[in-house]
Design a protein around this motif. Sequence first.
Motif, PDB file in Angstrom:
ATOM      1  N   SER A 170     -83.752  22.537   6.354  1.00 34.86           N
ATOM      2  CA  SER A 170     -83.822  23.863   5.628  1.00 34.86           C
ATOM      3  C   SER A 170     -82.409  24.448   6.063  1.00 34.86           C
ATOM      4  O   SER A 170     -81.760  24.403   6.981  1.00 34.86           O
ATOM      5  CB  SER A 170     -84.957  24.635   6.464  1.00 34.86           C
ATOM      6  N   ASP A 171     -82.115  25.373   5.162  1.00 35.93           N
ATOM      7  CA  ASP A 171     -80.857  26.309   5.053  1.00 35.93           C
ATOM      8  C   ASP A 171     -81.329  27.712   4.804  1.00 35.93           C
ATOM      9  O   ASP A 171     -81.629  28.001   3.732  1.00 35.93           O
ATOM     10  CB  ASP A 171     -79.920  25.663   4.260  1.00 35.93           C
ATOM     11  N   LEU A 172     -81.326  28.290   6.064  1.00 34.43           N
ATOM     12  CA  LEU A 172     -82.032  29.761   5.619  1.00 34.43           C
ATOM     13  C   LEU A 172     -80.938  30.711   5.183  1.00 34.43           C
ATOM     14  O   LEU A 172     -81.013  31.971   4.946  1.00 34.43           O
ATOM     15  CB  LEU A 172     -82.571  30.393   7.059  1.00 34.43           C
ATOM     16  N   ASN A 173     -79.607  30.369   5.148  1.00 37.27           N
ATOM     17  CA  ASN A 173     -78.878  30.992   4.310  1.00 37.27           C
ATOM     18  C   ASN A 173     -78.280  30.521   2.717  1.00 37.27           C
ATOM     19  O   ASN A 173     -77.089  30.905   2.281  1.00 37.27           O
ATOM     20  CB  ASN A 173     -77.280  31.046   5.170  1.00 37.27           C
ATOM     21  N   LEU A 174     -79.194  29.672   2.219  1.00 34.18           N
ATOM     22  CA  LEU A 174     -78.670  29.182   0.900  1.00 34.18           C
ATOM     23  C   LEU A 174     -78.626  30.219  -0.058  1.00 34.18           C
ATOM     24  O   LEU A 174     -77.772  30.041  -0.840  1.00 34.18           O
ATOM     25  CB  LEU A 174     -79.831  28.309   0.403  1.00 34.18           C
ATOM     26  N   GLY A 175     -79.273  31.412  -0.093  1.00 30.39           N
ATOM     27  CA  GLY A 175     -79.196  32.181  -1.028  1.00 30.39           C
ATOM     28  C   GLY A 175     -77.792  32.924  -1.206  1.00 30.39           C
ATOM     29  O   GLY A 175     -77.252  33.485  -2.124  1.00 30.39           O
ATOM     30  N   ARG A 176     -77.011  32.736  -0.100  1.00 31.47           N
ATOM     31  CA  ARG A 176     -75.545  33.283  -0.109  1.00 31.47           C
ATOM     32  C   ARG A 176     -74.839  32.694  -0.962  1.00 31.47           C
ATOM     33  O   ARG A 176     -74.022  33.383  -1.626  1.00 31.47           O
ATOM     34  CB  ARG A 176     -75.228  33.160   1.405  1.00 31.47           C
TER      35      ARG A 176
END
Length: 256
Positions: A170-176
């Motif tokens: 998981s990448d919890l900063n993908l939205g950036r």
Amino acid sequence: MTPREERYGDRLYSHRNPGEADRLGALARVFDPYSFERLRPLATPGLRTCDVGAGLGTVAAWLMDACREQATVVDLDVRHLGGRGFHEIQADITEPAFTPGLFDLVHARFLLMHLRERENVLARMARWVRPGGWLVVSDAWDLGPASSPCAAYRETAAVASELASGTTGSDLNLGRSYPRPLAGLGFTEVGFAVDVPPLHGGGPLARFWSGTANASRPALVERLGDATVDEALAYLADPATQDLGIAMVTMWGRRP
């Protein structure tokens, strides 16, 4: 995958786990109003829609009501989706051969961020949109915990993020990175929005974070100890707490 890796939902955050529906429900209560606001200009009567990684089906139910058409829902585990008239497809969307059909609007929220194959899945989802249709994708930007005044919350959230990254990719900063991926796929009328809900102690976003910590508590305690994890949970439950959690970045575009 290595022996320590797994897909999101296989074990960590599995729909089979006690409390997972409550955790997802808390997340939906926070972010559904923002999702509905982003979808409202696009979801018109008669559209054929698909919600990918539908979870509890709250967005799919809204789409079905707004478009007055049966919504297709896709998830690895559909146990929380039955009885509402959806066209249900239980499938692993990372399989290259999987395709649910062609739609006027395809939506996915907090899905790509949990997939190692996220770039390939996004490209395939783009092909599920008919020419002139819309693709709407939301993922997280982890704005809040790293700057929290509560050290226990900062540390617990950081280790939970590391655990999700190392276990499920998981990448919890993908939205950036949004909305560049849609532009790169040739979509037009590309736009994006950032929604940053407050975290109130005992509120739904705090309950989501508490559920996340409890779901992975043994691994968190191994790294941080019981006292730190318990302090973080107490902070999240305290009605006096005013903080931030994750932001949601939504991108949308029309397939030419």
